[in-house]
Motif scaffolding. Structure first.
Motif, short mmCIF file in Angstrom:
data_model
loop_
_atom_site.label_atom_id
_atom_site.label_comp_id
_atom_site.label_asym_id
_atom_site.label_seq_id
_atom_site.Cartn_x
_atom_site.Cartn_y
_atom_site.Cartn_z
N TRP A 192 2.50 1.67 -3.39
CA TRP A 192 1.52 2.18 -4.36
C TRP A 192 1.32 3.68 -4.19
O TRP A 192 1.14 4.42 -5.18
N LYS A 193 1.38 4.16 -2.96
CA LYS A 193 1.24 5.60 -2.70
C LYS A 193 2.53 6.36 -3.03
O LYS A 193 2.51 7.60 -3.09
N TRP A 241 4.38 9.37 5.06
CA TRP A 241 2.92 9.45 5.11
C TRP A 241 2.44 9.92 6.48
O TRP A 241 1.54 10.75 6.58
N ASN A 286 0.82 -1.21 0.00
CA ASN A 286 0.00 0.00 0.00
C ASN A 286 0.86 1.26 0.00
O ASN A 286 0.60 2.21 -0.75
#
Length: 316
Positions: free
Chosen positions: A301-302, A309, A298
């Motif tokens: 993918w970001k 983040w 995840n």
């Protein structure tokens, strides 16, 4: 006792210490060594002159609370003094590195006696990990990393001795070696870059355990004793996929043994017991690794690390 001068100033501390230790090697017998304070000591002095140990026992007898720092100091003294005789000076034994390779086979053997002993053995592991986290601080990562290697080795050994088909034999060896290569690359990619300019890097790129900056730092993996960052993240993900695949092969194979057409009863002998315990151990590992894999995919993918983040969320 003879005293060895050790330079304690400047950026070259480690190099200066190593240089001074090397200069003293020719003067040491097989049972002598230079301790962490720079003094020449002997193996027979392992339990002597330890004020922190004396104070801890005195507190224990008087029913007083023992500070957590005492446990780390005792470990530090023992790890410095527990050595084996060697040419040109006794060599230090890594206690946290050796402990899992002794602990896991003992727990594995005890868990083969029945369901109750299996449950107790599995409960002991998180208790030990929790105590290490409480009393040893950052030093526990050495134990975690050794625990990972010991788990991989003993799982491989159990399946290797029980392999009765070429497909299982080859897949077990191939995946095991691939995982070890993946771990080696992950740790090799996580090394200090002396040419890195750290002035403009985010503060959270610095790891207090590794003691250097890691570009794109995601987290410090205690189980591998290194940071996961931009340089080794894809290898980390690939190694997790390999480990999950390997464990699923083991689980599938033993599921057929215990629940197939010609199923054998569990705990009838050592082989059936250790095989069943290995299946449970692998299942627990898969359950723990799968969420980590999803999280890493995840974040990939970001296009950012978890710390990037997280810091971005605090600014919103």
């Amino acid at each position: 006792m003879k005293h060895t001068t050790i330079d304690e100033g400047g950026d070259g501390d480690e190099h200066a210490v190593q240089l001074n230790l090397n200069l003293q090697e020719d003067d040491l017998c097989c049972c002598e060594y230079i301790n962490k304070n720079g003094y020449t000591s002997h193996l027979l002095a392992i339990c002597c002159d330890c004020d922190i140990l004396d104070d801890s026992f005195e507190r224990l007898i008087q029913r007083e609370e023992i500070p957590n720092s005492h446990f780390y100091e005792i470990y530090s003294v023992l790890s410095d003094r527990l050595r084996i005789p060697w040419y040109k000076g006794a060599r230090k034994i890594n206690l946290l590195g050796v402990a899992p390779f002794l602990l896991l086979p003992i727990l594995g053997y005890l868990s083969t006696f029945g369901p109750f002993s299996t449950a107790i053995s599995f409960l002991v592991i998180p208790i030990i990990l929790r105590l290490l986290c409480k009393y040893l601080g950052n030093a526990r990562t050495k134990f975690y990393y050794s625990f990972t290697l010991a788990s991989l080795f003993y799982n491989f050994l159990v399946v290797y001795t029980a392999s009765n088909t070429w497909s299982l034999y080859i897949s077990n060896i191939g995946l095991f070696i691939s995982i070890l290569i993946g771990i080696s690359i992950i740790k090799w990619k996580c090394r200090k870059d002396v040419s890195l300019v750290v002035d403009n890097l985010p503060f959270y790129y610095y790891c207090r355990k590794c003691r250097f900056h890691v570009i794109g730092r995601d987290h410090h993996c205690n189980w591998l004793d290194c940071c996961i960052g931009l340089r080794n993240r894809r290898y980390f993900i690939f190694t997790i996929i390999l480990t999950i695949s390997w464990l699923l092969v083991i689980i599938y194979y033993y599921y057929g043994i215990f629940y197939g057409v010609s199923a054998i009863p569990v705990y009838t002998d050592f082989f059936s017991g250790i095989s069943f315990v290995t299946t449970i151990y692998g299942s627990v590992a898969v359950v723990c690794l799968f969420p980590i894999l999803i999280h890493q995919l995840n974040m990939t993918w970001k296009g950012m690390s978890y710390l990037d983040w997280k810091f971005k969320k605090t600014l919103e």
